[in-house]
Write an enzyme that holds these catalytic residues in place. Structure first.
Site, PDB file in Angstrom:
ATOM      1  N   ASP A  94     -11.720 -27.464  -1.022  1.00  0.00           N
ATOM      2  CA  ASP A  94     -12.465 -26.105  -0.816  1.00  0.00           C
ATOM      3  C   ASP A  94     -12.909 -25.743  -2.032  1.00  0.00           C
ATOM      4  OD1 ASP A  94     -13.152 -23.576   0.159  1.00  0.00           O
ATOM      5  OD2 ASP A  94     -11.296 -23.493   1.703  1.00  0.00           O
ATOM      6  N   ASP A 105     -19.454 -20.746   0.326  1.00  0.00           N
ATOM      7  CA  ASP A 105     -17.924 -21.214   0.373  1.00  0.00           C
ATOM      8  C   ASP A 105     -17.740 -22.434   1.361  1.00  0.00           C
ATOM      9  OD1 ASP A 105     -15.083 -21.325   0.657  1.00  0.00           O
ATOM     10  OD2 ASP A 105     -14.987 -19.246   1.541  1.00  0.00           O
ATOM     11  N   HIS A 165     -14.422 -15.595   7.437  1.00  0.00           N
ATOM     12  CA  HIS A 165     -14.740 -14.154   6.671  1.00  0.00           C
ATOM     13  C   HIS A 165     -16.084 -13.620   6.294  1.00  0.00           C
ATOM     14  CE1 HIS A 165     -14.767 -16.681   3.218  1.00  0.00           C
ATOM     15  NE2 HIS A 165     -13.846 -17.162   3.714  1.00  0.00           N
ATOM     16  N   HIS A 173     -13.815 -11.910   0.830  1.00  0.00           N
ATOM     17  CA  HIS A 173     -13.483 -11.617   2.045  1.00  0.00           C
ATOM     18  C   HIS A 173     -14.052  -9.975   2.009  1.00  0.00           C
ATOM     19  CE1 HIS A 173     -11.760 -10.756   5.873  1.00  0.00           C
ATOM     20  NE2 HIS A 173     -10.878 -11.648   5.977  1.00  0.00           N
ATOM     21  N   GLU A 198     -14.401 -21.302   9.085  1.00  0.00           N
ATOM     22  CA  GLU A 198     -13.587 -22.347   8.673  1.00  0.00           C
ATOM     23  C   GLU A 198     -12.671 -22.776   9.464  1.00  0.00           C
ATOM     24  OE1 GLU A 198     -11.743 -21.562   5.067  1.00  0.00           O
ATOM     25  OE2 GLU A 198     -12.376 -19.439   4.889  1.00  0.00           O
ATOM     26  N   GLU A 293     -15.475 -26.281   6.591  1.00  0.00           N
ATOM     27  CA  GLU A 293     -16.267 -24.924   6.289  1.00  0.00           C
ATOM     28  C   GLU A 293     -17.822 -25.081   5.808  1.00  0.00           C
ATOM     29  OE1 GLU A 293     -14.238 -22.909   3.051  1.00  0.00           O
ATOM     30  OE2 GLU A 293     -14.896 -20.733   4.044  1.00  0.00           O
TER      31      GLU A 293
HETATM   32 CO   LIG Z   1     -13.656 -19.541   3.021  1.00  0.00          CO
END
Ligand SMILES: [Co+2]
Length: 309
Positions: A94, A105, A165, A173, A198, A293
């Site tokens: 990630d 992200d 998020h 976040h 995700e 994600e």
């Molecule tokens: Co994330």
């Protein structure tokens, strides 16, 4: 990446920076996907991936996560971490890229055990189905329903207590969660916010939720105040200057401080509640977890996925 550092969005979003960060993140992620990591240590993976982000002209939004098997999220390498990827492991890589604090992200699961290929595929399918239904005004709970349905259809379980998020400048976040299951208390997606979706998937034998593990190797500033310890305050200043309120790893401060000293100072900052330490998240039934994600911005017609090539 799901960390909440309680920062609120302050400025209107910069779409160009989101797009630039997204392109770089996509390029790095696809290189991660292609490479065979068997025999590599997690320190090598983190350093290689983080190095590539920097070579492409961006900064890391958080330490690269290399969460193996039943560890769902939030493991990053310790300095010189010798934990090595085996030819039966499943690893969620990630990664976060930021340009002026605007974050991309994205994550990929690399899997060296063919028995778990379908788990990885379920995470990818859930993400694809979620993305395909997104446009401005879509309810987050409906996205959760789609993710849950896609995963359960093939006999697996979504991780109920991990979610996507909203993002905000220098904030992983941004306060809104995109669930991986149907859930009450929903909101509608806005066209002026970037979000990460995700899905996390475990096997039918899993519990379908994660618990905090003992290991904590990701940190972030949670407040800024003097600690009465000059060296600790110096470290605090270094963290603020280099990482803002975004997450960081011990690996990133041992360039300036000797490791033992860095650990001591970090401990002081944690005790004074200046720094928060995030535990790893482990599947409660110790079953393997796969993840996919993307970061996206909803539009009237559909969606701009920032993390595509
Ligand atoms: Co994330």
């Amino acid at each position: 990446m799901i960390l909440n550092n309680n920062q609120k969005q302050q400025k209107p979003m910069q779409v160009d920076d989101y797009l630039k960060a997204g392109k770089i993140a996509a390029q790095v992620r696809e290189n991660v996907r292609k490479k065979n990591w068997v025999g590599s240590t997690v320190a090598e993976i983190c350093e290689e991936v983080e190095g590539e982000i920097q070579r492409l002209g961006a900064k890391c939004a958080f330490p690269v996560n290399t969460s193996i098997n039943e560890v769902a999220a939030h493991y990053t390498a310790e300095p010189n971490d010798q934990k090595t990827i085996s030819d039966t492991d499943l690893v969620k890589i990630d990664l976060g890229v930021q340009i002026n604090g605007y974050i991309a992200d994205t994550a990929v699961t690399v899997c060296y055990d063919p028995n778990y290929d379908s788990l990885v595929q379920a995470a990818e399918d859930a993400l694809k189905n979620a993305i395909s239904m997104i446009k401005i005004g879509v309810k987050a709970s409906d996205i959760g329903r789609t993710i849950e349905k896609t995963i359960k259809q093939v006999g697996f379980l979504p991780i109920a207590n991990l979610s996507g998020h909203s993002l905000a400048q220098y904030t992983i976040h941004g306060g809104k969660s995109i669930p991986n299951i149907w859930s009450i208390g929903s909101f509608s997606l806005s066209g002026s916010v970037a979000y990460a979706c995700e899905p996390f998937v475990t096997t039918g034998k899993g519990m379908g939720f994660v618990q905090e593990g003992k290991i904590k190797n990701i940190f972030a500033l949670s407040s800024r105040k003097k600690t009465k310890n000059e060296e600790a305050d110096k470290l605090q200043e270094y963290i603020w200057t280099n990482f803002n309120m975004l997450p960081f790893a011990l690996r990133w401060i041992v360039k300036e401080w000797e490791e033992k000293k860095a650990r001591e100072l970090l401990e002081i900052l944690i005790k004074k509640k200046v720094v928060h330490a995030y535990p790893i998240l482990v599947e409660a039934g110790n079953q393997r977890v796969a993840q996919a994600e993307h970061t996206f911005i909803p539009t009237e017609q559909g969606v701009t996925v920032t993390t595509t090539l």
